[in-house]
Design a protein around this motif. Structure first.
Motif: not given
Length: 135
Positions: A69-74, A77-82, A123-132
Motif C-alpha cells: 500500500g505504499r506509494h508507487t510512481d504510476p 513504477l519506482e518505489i522508496d524501498f523493497v 528501485l522498482q515494483t513489478c506489478p505483474l510479477a506476483v508473490v503470495k
C-alpha cells in the motif's frame, strides 16, 4: 537473465547474507519462507529487467493477498524501498553497498533500499510479477 534463488527467514536475515556471499549469478532472487512465487512471475521479471534502466538495482514482486500500500510512481513504477516477501536484487549493487546489515534483521531490506538509493540506484515494483505471502 541469470539469478540465484535465496530462501530466508525474516527473523534470521544472516542466512540470506551468507547465501548471497556464495552466489555467482548476476541477480539474487530473495524469497521469504512462506512465500510462493506465481508461475509466470519469473517471465515477467525477466521482461522488466531487460527493459529497465541499468540503474535499477532491485525489483519487488507484488504481494497478494495484501500489497504493502505504499506509494508507487504510476509512470516509472519506482518505489522508496523493497519489502521482504520476494525481491530480485542486482548482485553487483548488493555487494557494492555491503549487502544486508544483520543488525537490522526485520528491517534489513529497508536499510538495503536506503543504501542502494543513496548510492544512486533506483528501485522498482513489478506489478505483474506476483508473490503470495502466507506468513
Amino acid at each position: 537473465m541469470n539469478y540465484d534463488v535465496i530462501y530466508f527467514s525474516k527473523h534470521n536475515i544472516s542466512t540470506a547474507l551468507t547465501a548471497a556471499k556464495t552466489a555467482v549469478a548476476d541477480w539474487l532472487l530473495f524469497i521469504q519462507e512462506g512465500a510462493t512465487v506465481a508461475d509466470a512471475s519469473v517471465t515477467y521479471l525477466e521482461s522488466y529487467v531487460s527493459a529497465a534502466d541499468k540503474n535499477i538495482a532491485a525489483f519487488e514482486l507484488r504481494q497478494i493477498p495484501v500489497d504493502t500500500g505504499r506509494h508507487t510512481d504510476p509512470v516509472t513504477l519506482e518505489i522508496d524501498f523493497v519489502d521482504t516477501a520476494a525481491v530480485l536484487v542486482n548482485r553487483s549493487a548488493f555487494e557494492e553497498v555491503g549487502g544486508f546489515d544483520i543488525n537490522f534483521n526485520l528491517l534489513a531490506f529497508v536499510d538495503l533500499s536506503w543504501r542502494l538509493r543513496a548510492t544512486g540506484y533506483k528501485l522498482q515494483t513489478c506489478p505483474l510479477a506476483v508473490v503470495k505471502d502466507e506468513t
